[in-house]
Design a protein around this motif. Structure first.
Motif, PDB file in Angstrom:
ATOM      1  N   ASN A  58       0.841  -1.200   0.000  1.00  0.00           N
ATOM      2  CA  ASN A  58       0.000   0.000   0.000  1.00  0.00           C
ATOM      3  C   ASN A  58       0.876   1.249   0.000  1.00  0.00           C
ATOM      4  O   ASN A  58       1.906   1.298   0.685  1.00  0.00           O
ATOM      5  CB  ASN A  58      -0.917   0.015   1.223  1.00  0.00           C
ATOM      6  CG  ASN A  58      -1.950  -1.092   1.171  1.00  0.00           C
ATOM      7  OD1 ASN A  58      -2.477  -1.417   0.108  1.00  0.00           O
ATOM      8  ND2 ASN A  58      -2.241  -1.692   2.319  1.00  0.00           N
ATOM      9  N   VAL A  59       0.446   2.253  -0.766  1.00  0.00           N
ATOM     10  CA  VAL A  59       1.222   3.481  -0.890  1.00  0.00           C
ATOM     11  C   VAL A  59       0.306   4.697  -0.819  1.00  0.00           C
ATOM     12  O   VAL A  59      -0.884   4.622  -1.134  1.00  0.00           O
ATOM     13  CB  VAL A  59       2.009   3.527  -2.224  1.00  0.00           C
ATOM     14  CG1 VAL A  59       3.061   2.432  -2.278  1.00  0.00           C
ATOM     15  CG2 VAL A  59       1.071   3.446  -3.428  1.00  0.00           C
ATOM     16  N   HIS A  60       0.882   5.812  -0.379  1.00  0.00           N
ATOM     17  CA  HIS A  60       0.274   7.117  -0.588  1.00  0.00           C
ATOM     18  C   HIS A  60       0.736   7.613  -1.954  1.00  0.00           C
ATOM     19  O   HIS A  60       1.878   7.361  -2.351  1.00  0.00           O
ATOM     20  CB  HIS A  60       0.728   8.110   0.484  1.00  0.00           C
ATOM     21  CG  HIS A  60       0.314   7.752   1.872  1.00  0.00           C
ATOM     22  ND1 HIS A  60      -0.981   7.888   2.327  1.00  0.00           N
ATOM     23  CD2 HIS A  60       1.035   7.258   2.916  1.00  0.00           C
ATOM     24  CE1 HIS A  60      -1.051   7.502   3.588  1.00  0.00           C
ATOM     25  NE2 HIS A  60       0.152   7.110   3.972  1.00  0.00           N
ATOM     26  N   TYR A  61      -0.120   8.327  -2.665  1.00  0.00           N
ATOM     27  CA  TYR A  61       0.276   8.858  -3.965  1.00  0.00           C
ATOM     28  C   TYR A  61      -0.137  10.323  -4.085  1.00  0.00           C
ATOM     29  O   TYR A  61      -1.040  10.801  -3.401  1.00  0.00           O
ATOM     30  CB  TYR A  61      -0.359   8.055  -5.115  1.00  0.00           C
ATOM     31  CG  TYR A  61      -1.866   8.198  -5.188  1.00  0.00           C
ATOM     32  CD1 TYR A  61      -2.461   9.306  -5.802  1.00  0.00           C
ATOM     33  CD2 TYR A  61      -2.707   7.240  -4.628  1.00  0.00           C
ATOM     34  CE1 TYR A  61      -3.840   9.452  -5.851  1.00  0.00           C
ATOM     35  CE2 TYR A  61      -4.085   7.377  -4.668  1.00  0.00           C
ATOM     36  CZ  TYR A  61      -4.645   8.487  -5.283  1.00  0.00           C
ATOM     37  OH  TYR A  61      -6.009   8.638  -5.316  1.00  0.00           O
TER      38      TYR A  61
ATOM     39  N   ARG B 214      -7.470   3.130  -3.375  1.00  0.00           N
ATOM     40  CA  ARG B 214      -8.244   2.882  -2.161  1.00  0.00           C
ATOM     41  C   ARG B 214      -8.943   4.153  -1.697  1.00  0.00           C
ATOM     42  O   ARG B 214      -9.999   4.091  -1.062  1.00  0.00           O
ATOM     43  CB  ARG B 214      -7.323   2.349  -1.056  1.00  0.00           C
ATOM     44  CG  ARG B 214      -6.627   1.041  -1.406  1.00  0.00           C
ATOM     45  CD  ARG B 214      -7.619  -0.040  -1.772  1.00  0.00           C
ATOM     46  NE  ARG B 214      -6.974  -1.301  -2.116  1.00  0.00           N
ATOM     47  CZ  ARG B 214      -7.587  -2.317  -2.691  1.00  0.00           C
ATOM     48  NH1 ARG B 214      -8.876  -2.228  -3.004  1.00  0.00           N
ATOM     49  NH2 ARG B 214      -6.933  -3.423  -2.976  1.00  0.00           N
ATOM     50  N   SER B 215      -8.351   5.283  -1.980  1.00  0.00           N
ATOM     51  CA  SER B 215      -8.985   6.568  -1.687  1.00  0.00           C
ATOM     52  C   SER B 215      -8.528   7.571  -2.731  1.00  0.00           C
ATOM     53  O   SER B 215      -7.474   7.408  -3.349  1.00  0.00           O
ATOM     54  CB  SER B 215      -8.628   7.063  -0.278  1.00  0.00           C
ATOM     55  OG  SER B 215      -7.247   7.354  -0.176  1.00  0.00           O
TER      56      SER B 215
ATOM     57  N   ASP C 198      -4.727  13.083  -4.784  1.00  0.00           N
ATOM     58  CA  ASP C 198      -4.045  12.498  -3.631  1.00  0.00           C
ATOM     59  C   ASP C 198      -4.854  11.320  -3.117  1.00  0.00           C
ATOM     60  O   ASP C 198      -6.082  11.287  -3.263  1.00  0.00           O
ATOM     61  CB  ASP C 198      -3.926  13.519  -2.493  1.00  0.00           C
ATOM     62  CG  ASP C 198      -3.027  14.682  -2.823  1.00  0.00           C
ATOM     63  OD1 ASP C 198      -1.806  14.557  -2.627  1.00  0.00           O
ATOM     64  OD2 ASP C 198      -3.550  15.720  -3.273  1.00  0.00           O
TER      65      ASP C 198
ATOM     66  N   THR D   4      -4.604   6.963  -1.323  1.00  0.00           N
ATOM     67  CA  THR D   4      -3.863   5.734  -1.081  1.00  0.00           C
ATOM     68  C   THR D   4      -4.246   4.712  -2.145  1.00  0.00           C
ATOM     69  O   THR D   4      -5.330   4.770  -2.729  1.00  0.00           O
ATOM     70  CB  THR D   4      -4.165   5.156   0.314  1.00  0.00           C
ATOM     71  OG1 THR D   4      -5.579   4.940   0.434  1.00  0.00           O
ATOM     72  CG2 THR D   4      -3.699   6.103   1.407  1.00  0.00           C
TER      73      THR D   4
ATOM     74  N   THR E 183      -3.158   0.413  -3.697  1.00  0.00           N
ATOM     75  CA  THR E 183      -2.438  -0.851  -3.571  1.00  0.00           C
ATOM     76  C   THR E 183      -1.732  -1.150  -4.883  1.00  0.00           C
ATOM     77  O   THR E 183      -2.330  -1.036  -5.958  1.00  0.00           O
ATOM     78  CB  THR E 183      -3.401  -2.002  -3.228  1.00  0.00           C
ATOM     79  OG1 THR E 183      -4.054  -1.711  -1.987  1.00  0.00           O
ATOM     80  CG2 THR E 183      -2.649  -3.318  -3.100  1.00  0.00           C
TER      81      THR E 183
ATOM     82  N   ALA F 232       2.670   3.430   2.736  1.00  0.00           N
ATOM     83  CA  ALA F 232       1.515   3.660   3.610  1.00  0.00           C
ATOM     84  C   ALA F 232       1.496   2.555   4.654  1.00  0.00           C
ATOM     85  O   ALA F 232       1.525   1.369   4.315  1.00  0.00           O
ATOM     86  CB  ALA F 232       0.220   3.658   2.809  1.00  0.00           C
TER      87      ALA F 232
END
Length: 214
Positions: free
Chosen positions: A101-104, A150-151, A178, A180, A182, A213
């Motif tokens: 999982n990452v923030h982007y 995911r968001s 902006d 999150t 996967t 994340a």
């Protein structure tokens, strides 16, 4: 695709006239950034060096975030231009795995090309997307980049503008996305980070950044 990429943050000193002028004109800023890389890269120098950038608003002012496959020569910035720091993205990119999982974040020029029978403008005209249409554009781009969102939070930014040497004006609508996500395909993600996403890559659009994340 090589994972040897560099990320550079430049914090311009607004007392410096050159810095102020660059922040107000995406063409000038593009030229400033390209001056940090070697001559002789050819007519597609930006693409060959994987140079992408965006402006970021911080509580203390605006900063420039820049990516490249060549470490920039930051000493070429004017002495009073501001502060700059650079680090390798290789540890982050080499650690990408399916399911992580990452923030982007990406500032992108979300657009579509009108069809032959359109009544919304000229056939084949490229028009900017806003709101839900822009969000859907980013979902498609993210899927192609090996991400399942995911968001998603989006906001319209001021249009990026500048003037080329032929006096023609450059304008690019910009939306910041902006959230999150996967990772489903690490190679596809690295490829898109390297190449950038969408139009306006030379002028402050298309730079996708990620962070782990928890």
């Amino acid at each position: 695709m090589s994972t040897e990429l560099w990320i550079t943050q430049i914090i311009p000193d607004l007392r410096d006239r050159a810095a102020r002028d660059d922040l107000g004109d995406v063409v000038r800023l593009h030229r400033r950034i390209m001056s940090l890389f070697p001559d002789g890269l050819g007519p597609e120098a930006r693409r060959r060096a994987a140079v992408l950038f965006r402006l970021e608003e911080r509580p203390t002012g605006t900063s420039i975030l820049m990516q490249s496959s060549i470490e920039p020569a930051l000493e070429k910035l004017p002495a009073s231009y501001g502060k700059a720091r650079c680090k390798s993205l290789a540890p982050l990119l080499n650690g990408l795995r399916e399911g992580v999982n990452v923030h982007y974040r990406i500032v992108a020029n979300a657009t579509r090309k009108l069809g032959r029978n359109t009544t919304a403008g000229r056939p084949k005209q490229v028009v900017p997307l806003h709101g839900a249409e822009a969000d859907e554009w980013w979902r498609r781009q993210a899927d192609a980049a090996g991400l399942v969102l995911r968001s998603l939070h989006s906001r319209q930014l001021d249009t990026g503008t500048g003037r080329r040497s032929d006096n023609n004006r450059v304008t690019h609508a910009r939306t910041q996305f902006d959230g999150t996500a996967t990772v489903t395909d690490p190679k596809a993600l690295i490829d898109r980070i390297h190449a950038g996403i969408g139009r306006g890559k030379a002028y402050g659009c298309g730079l996708l950044t990620i962070a782990p994340a928890l």
